[in-house]
Design a protein around this motif. Structure first.
Motif, short mmCIF file in Angstrom:
data_model
loop_
_atom_site.label_atom_id
_atom_site.label_comp_id
_atom_site.label_asym_id
_atom_site.label_seq_id
_atom_site.Cartn_x
_atom_site.Cartn_y
_atom_site.Cartn_z
N ASN A 133 9.08 1.54 10.03
CA ASN A 133 8.88 0.11 10.24
C ASN A 133 9.96 -0.43 11.19
OD1 ASN A 133 6.66 -0.15 8.47
ND2 ASN A 133 8.05 -0.18 6.73
N LEU A 134 9.54 -1.10 12.25
CA LEU A 134 10.49 -1.68 13.20
C LEU A 134 10.73 -3.16 12.94
CD1 LEU A 134 9.39 -0.01 16.56
CD2 LEU A 134 11.23 0.66 15.01
N ILE A 135 9.81 -3.82 12.24
CA ILE A 135 10.03 -5.22 11.84
C ILE A 135 9.80 -5.32 10.34
CG2 ILE A 135 9.49 -6.26 14.07
CD1 ILE A 135 6.70 -6.91 13.03
N ASP A 136 10.61 -6.17 9.70
CA ASP A 136 10.45 -6.34 8.25
C ASP A 136 9.81 -7.69 7.90
OD1 ASP A 136 12.50 -8.23 8.54
OD2 ASP A 136 14.05 -6.92 7.73
N GLY A 137 9.59 -8.55 8.89
CA GLY A 137 8.96 -9.83 8.63
C GLY A 137 9.86 -10.84 7.94
N GLN A 138 11.13 -10.49 7.75
CA GLN A 138 12.07 -11.40 7.10
C GLN A 138 13.31 -11.66 7.95
OE1 GLN A 138 11.11 -12.82 4.27
NE2 GLN A 138 9.25 -11.55 4.25
N SER A 139 13.56 -10.79 8.93
CA SER A 139 14.75 -10.90 9.76
C SER A 139 14.46 -10.27 11.12
CB SER A 139 15.93 -10.18 9.10
OG SER A 139 15.73 -8.77 9.16
N LEU A 140 15.43 -10.37 12.01
CA LEU A 140 15.33 -9.71 13.31
C LEU A 140 16.34 -8.57 13.40
CD1 LEU A 140 14.75 -12.75 15.71
CD2 LEU A 140 13.07 -11.12 14.83
N ASN A 141 16.63 -7.96 12.26
CA ASN A 141 17.53 -6.81 12.25
C ASN A 141 16.97 -5.71 13.14
OD1 ASN A 141 19.19 -8.07 10.40
ND2 ASN A 141 18.31 -7.05 8.62
N VAL B 119 10.62 -16.17 12.10
CA VAL B 119 10.44 -15.01 11.23
C VAL B 119 10.30 -15.47 9.79
CG1 VAL B 119 11.37 -12.77 10.56
CG2 VAL B 119 11.96 -13.72 12.78
N GLY B 120 9.33 -14.91 9.06
CA GLY B 120 9.18 -15.21 7.65
C GLY B 120 7.79 -14.86 7.16
N ASN B 121 7.67 -14.69 5.84
CA ASN B 121 6.39 -14.36 5.21
C ASN B 121 5.75 -13.11 5.81
OD1 ASN B 121 6.49 -16.70 3.53
ND2 ASN B 121 5.80 -17.93 5.26
N GLY B 122 6.59 -12.17 6.23
CA GLY B 122 6.09 -10.91 6.74
C GLY B 122 5.66 -10.93 8.20
N ILE B 123 5.92 -12.04 8.90
CA ILE B 123 5.44 -12.20 10.27
C ILE B 123 6.58 -12.56 11.22
CG2 ILE B 123 4.01 -13.70 11.76
CD1 ILE B 123 2.03 -13.88 9.42
N VAL B 124 6.53 -12.00 12.44
CA VAL B 124 7.39 -12.42 13.54
C VAL B 124 6.51 -13.14 14.54
CG1 VAL B 124 8.89 -11.65 15.42
CG2 VAL B 124 8.98 -10.47 13.22
N GLU B 125 6.84 -14.41 14.84
CA GLU B 125 6.00 -15.24 15.72
C GLU B 125 6.77 -15.69 16.95
OE1 GLU B 125 4.44 -19.79 15.63
OE2 GLU B 125 3.85 -18.55 13.90
N GLY B 126 6.15 -15.48 18.12
CA GLY B 126 6.68 -16.04 19.35
C GLY B 126 5.81 -17.20 19.76
N ASN B 127 6.43 -18.37 20.00
CA ASN B 127 5.62 -19.56 20.28
C ASN B 127 6.15 -20.40 21.43
OD1 ASN B 127 7.80 -20.95 19.12
ND2 ASN B 127 6.82 -20.92 17.10
N LYS B 128 7.00 -19.80 22.25
CA LYS B 128 7.52 -20.53 23.40
C LYS B 128 7.88 -19.52 24.49
CE LYS B 128 11.45 -23.36 24.88
NZ LYS B 128 12.76 -23.91 24.48
N ALA B 129 7.50 -19.84 25.73
CA ALA B 129 7.86 -18.97 26.86
C ALA B 129 9.28 -19.34 27.32
CB ALA B 129 6.87 -19.17 27.99
N VAL C 271 1.88 -15.83 19.67
CA VAL C 271 1.59 -14.45 19.29
C VAL C 271 2.34 -14.16 18.01
CG1 VAL C 271 3.46 -13.46 20.68
CG2 VAL C 271 1.45 -12.06 20.09
N LYS C 272 1.70 -13.42 17.10
CA LYS C 272 2.31 -13.07 15.82
C LYS C 272 2.18 -11.56 15.61
CE LYS C 272 0.72 -17.44 13.77
NZ LYS C 272 -0.03 -18.05 12.64
N PHE C 273 3.23 -10.97 15.09
CA PHE C 273 3.22 -9.55 14.73
C PHE C 273 3.52 -9.45 13.23
CE2 PHE C 273 4.32 -9.67 19.20
CZ PHE C 273 3.55 -8.65 19.74
N ARG C 274 2.65 -8.75 12.50
CA ARG C 274 2.92 -8.55 11.07
C ARG C 274 3.14 -7.08 10.75
NH1 ARG C 274 -2.92 -10.13 8.29
NH2 ARG C 274 -4.11 -8.33 9.05
N LYS C 275 2.97 -6.23 11.74
CA LYS C 275 3.30 -4.82 11.58
C LYS C 275 3.68 -4.27 12.94
CE LYS C 275 0.87 -1.78 9.09
NZ LYS C 275 -0.21 -0.82 8.71
N LEU C 276 4.77 -3.52 12.96
CA LEU C 276 5.14 -2.76 14.15
C LEU C 276 5.85 -1.51 13.64
CD1 LEU C 276 5.11 -2.84 17.29
CD2 LEU C 276 7.48 -3.63 17.14
N GLN C 277 5.20 -0.38 13.83
CA GLN C 277 5.72 0.89 13.33
C GLN C 277 5.77 1.90 14.47
OE1 GLN C 277 2.65 1.61 10.33
NE2 GLN C 277 4.21 1.33 8.75
#
Length: 198
Positions: free
Chosen positions: A35-43, A55-65, A188-194
């Motif tokens: 797992n490369l993202i944990d959905g709780q932090s950007l470690n 970041v939160g609730n298992g999701i990493v969200e980008g919403n600004k360019a 864009v949202k990522f909830r899994k990245l492995q």
């Protein structure tokens, strides 16, 4: 006294082994994917540019360019599994083998695109920009999607939602480097990245 010390050391050893086992299981699944993202932090990631990452609730969200998350580690040959959601205006991508951690572009990395409305539809969602075209273009907007991306030497394969979008893209410019997630417009949202090294 000696017996009590022995019991204490035994208990500590058991807890330590159990702890390590739990950590290993949390990081690597039964298929060997990490797992490369944990959905709780950007470690494990660095932020570059002006993008906004929530970041939160298992999701990493980008919403600004315009910005990127860049992995602290570099990778050579691997398979990536990702789950992502994008709105209609999203301009994003997963960048592979980045050559410059401070300035990520499709000129110095391989960009697996997430960009339904890209003006040049040859390299829209599911393509590898300037390496492998896609036709027809799969649409990502408004739903959760999956990517399975294989980079093995100079060969690349992309599967989106179970459909092959790049069968055998070939390029040998970049052999190793970090992974980056892009936020270049829309949401864009990522909830899994492995990742699984090959």
């Amino acid at each position: 006294m000696f017996a009590n010390t022995t019991k204490l050391l035994g208990a500590l050893a058991f807890c330590t082994l159990t702890g390590f086992s739990s950590i290993t299981l949390a990081q690597t699944d039964k298929d060997g994917f990490i797992n490369l993202i944990d959905g709780q932090s950007l470690n494990g990631w660095s932020i570059i540019g002006n993008g906004s990452w929530v970041v939160g609730n298992g999701i990493v969200e980008g919403n600004k360019a315009m910005g990127f998350l860049v992995s602290d580690q570099s990778y050579k040959n691997f398979v990536i599994r990702a789950e992502f959601w994008a709105n209609e205006d999203a301009n994003s991508g997963i960048f592979l083998r980045c050559q410059d951690r401070t300035k990520v572009t499709s000129d110095n990395a391989y960009e697996v695109n997430i960009f339904d409305k890209r003006p040049d539809q040859n390299y829209a969602t599911g393509a590898i920009v300037d390496v492998a075209k896609v036709n027809p273009v799969p649409k990502a907007a408004g739903k959760w999607n999956t990517f399975e991306i294989t980079a093995n030497g100079s060969h690349f394969k992309v599967v989106m939602n179970g459909v092959v979008t790049v069968a055998d893209g070939q390029d040998s410019k970049f052999t190793e480097g970090p992974i980056a997630l892009q936020s270049a417009g829309g949401i864009v949202k990522f909830r899994k990245l492995q990742i699984k090294p090959l």
